[in-house]
Scaffold this motif. Structure first.
Motif, PDB file in Angstrom:
ATOM      1  N   MET A  11      -6.705   5.104   2.511  1.00  6.95           N
ATOM      2  CA  MET A  11      -6.716   5.855   1.255  1.00  6.95           C
ATOM      3  C   MET A  11      -5.546   5.449   0.356  1.00  6.95           C
ATOM      4  N   ILE A  12      -4.443   5.019   0.958  1.00  5.68           N
ATOM      5  CA  ILE A  12      -3.308   4.547   0.150  1.00  5.68           C
ATOM      6  C   ILE A  12      -3.692   3.274  -0.584  1.00  5.68           C
ATOM      7  N   LEU A  72       3.449   2.981  -4.124  1.00  2.80           N
ATOM      8  CA  LEU A  72       2.183   2.863  -3.409  1.00  2.80           C
ATOM      9  C   LEU A  72       2.109   1.549  -2.637  1.00  2.80           C
ATOM     10  N   ILE A  73       2.624   0.480  -3.216  1.00  3.30           N
ATOM     11  CA  ILE A  73       2.647  -0.804  -2.514  1.00  3.30           C
ATOM     12  C   ILE A  73       3.507  -0.702  -1.259  1.00  3.30           C
ATOM     13  N   GLN A  74       4.673  -0.104  -1.388  1.00  2.00           N
ATOM     14  CA  GLN A  74       5.549   0.091  -0.225  1.00  2.00           C
ATOM     15  C   GLN A  74       4.877   0.958   0.830  1.00  2.00           C
ATOM     16  N   SER A  75       4.215   2.013   0.381  1.00  2.00           N
ATOM     17  CA  SER A  75       3.521   2.912   1.302  1.00  2.00           C
ATOM     18  C   SER A  75       2.372   2.196   2.000  1.00  2.00           C
ATOM     19  N   SER A  76       1.632   1.389   1.253  1.00  2.00           N
ATOM     20  CA  SER A  76       0.510   0.651   1.827  1.00  2.00           C
ATOM     21  C   SER A  76       0.977  -0.328   2.898  1.00  2.00           C
ATOM     22  N   LEU A  90       7.148   4.528   6.863  1.00  2.00           N
ATOM     23  CA  LEU A  90       6.646   5.097   5.615  1.00  2.00           C
ATOM     24  C   LEU A  90       7.798   5.591   4.747  1.00  2.00           C
ATOM     25  N   PRO A  91       7.740   5.318   3.447  1.00  2.00           N
ATOM     26  CA  PRO A  91       8.834   5.731   2.556  1.00  2.00           C
ATOM     27  C   PRO A  91       8.823   7.232   2.317  1.00  2.00           C
ATOM     28  N   GLU A  92       9.860   7.715   1.676  1.00  2.00           N
ATOM     29  CA  GLU A  92       9.887   9.113   1.270  1.00  2.00           C
ATOM     30  C   GLU A  92       8.805   9.349   0.212  1.00  2.00           C
ATOM     31  N   PRO A  93       8.157  10.499   0.251  1.00  2.00           N
ATOM     32  CA  PRO A  93       7.133  10.790  -0.760  1.00  2.00           C
ATOM     33  C   PRO A  93       7.756  11.050  -2.123  1.00  2.00           C
TER      34      PRO A  93
END
Length: 217
Positions: free
Chosen positions: A62-63, A79-83, A169-172
């Motif tokens: 979903m990311i 979003l790229i970092q999260s993905s 995962l990064p901080e939201p």
């Protein structure tokens, strides 16, 4: 009860994802709490690992959908970092599912498969929403709620003899600028996305709790 409901609605409208998580996050679900106990049944852990993999183990995640959709373009670097980080979580999930072995025999497997497919599709719809802020709120809630899910996965890894990698995962993106906070539509969309993500996770735990009960019944 009315005061509680009003408080929840206000949190959703403000996009207060911390408050939404505290109310509806996976950590408060009884089945999750039971799975985190040292004496949790292996069949229940195996079932949970397979289900989480069915919902979140596919690519694109979903990311990835939110990143490709790009409705809130200023969030793209995050979003790229999260993905990229979630790709490592998917790899861990795949290894863990393999180590867990086959699904435990449980009545209603076909219905469970259909429910998990529907759940995954609902999350994809959230991530592809045209409503600015909705996908951001959903991904923020996923990252926060994943901390609890990751505790469960780490517990399963220990039981199945695997080493769990570090969660990268990064901080939201919880804090909004003054301009964003003043945009009621954006705050509401963030709150809606976060709430709906957590609702789907609760559906998942309800399903797994029912399956655990059926195996013991």
């Amino acid at each position: 009860m009315a005061a509680t409901i009003a408080f929840d609605i206000q949190n959703d409208r403000r996009g207060d994802i911390r408050a939404i998580l505290a109310r509806s996050g996976s950590a408060g679900h009884p089945h999750v709490q039971s799975l985190l106990l040292p004496q949790a049944r292996l069949h229940d852990l195996t079932d949970a690992v397979h289900a989480v993999c069915a919902v979140h183990g596919n690519h694109p995640s979903m990311i990835d959908y939110a990143m490709a959709r790009g409705i809130q373009i200023e969030t793209l670097p995050w979003l790229i970092q999260s993905s990229n980080a979630f790709a490592h979580e998917r790899a861990f999930l795949a290894n863990l599912t393999s180590a867990a072995g086959p699904l435990p025999s449980t009545p209603g497997q076909a219905q469970t498969d259909a429910a998990l497919t529907q759940l995954r599709q609902t999350l994809e719809m959230l991530a592809n929403s045209d409503r600015r802020g909705c996908a951001t709120g959903a991904v923020c809630a996923l990252i926060l709620d994943w901390r609890t899910i990751r505790q469960l996965l780490d517990q399963a890894a220990r039981r199945f003899g695997l080493s769990a990698p570090v969660n990268q995962l990064p901080e939201p993106l919880l804090d909004m600028t003054e301009e964003e906070a003043a945009t009621l539509g954006l705050a509401r969309a963030r709150g809606f996305g976060a709430t709906q993500l957590l609702v789907q996770h609760r559906v998942l735990w309800d399903l797994l709790e029912a399956r655990a009960s059926a195996r013991r019944g």
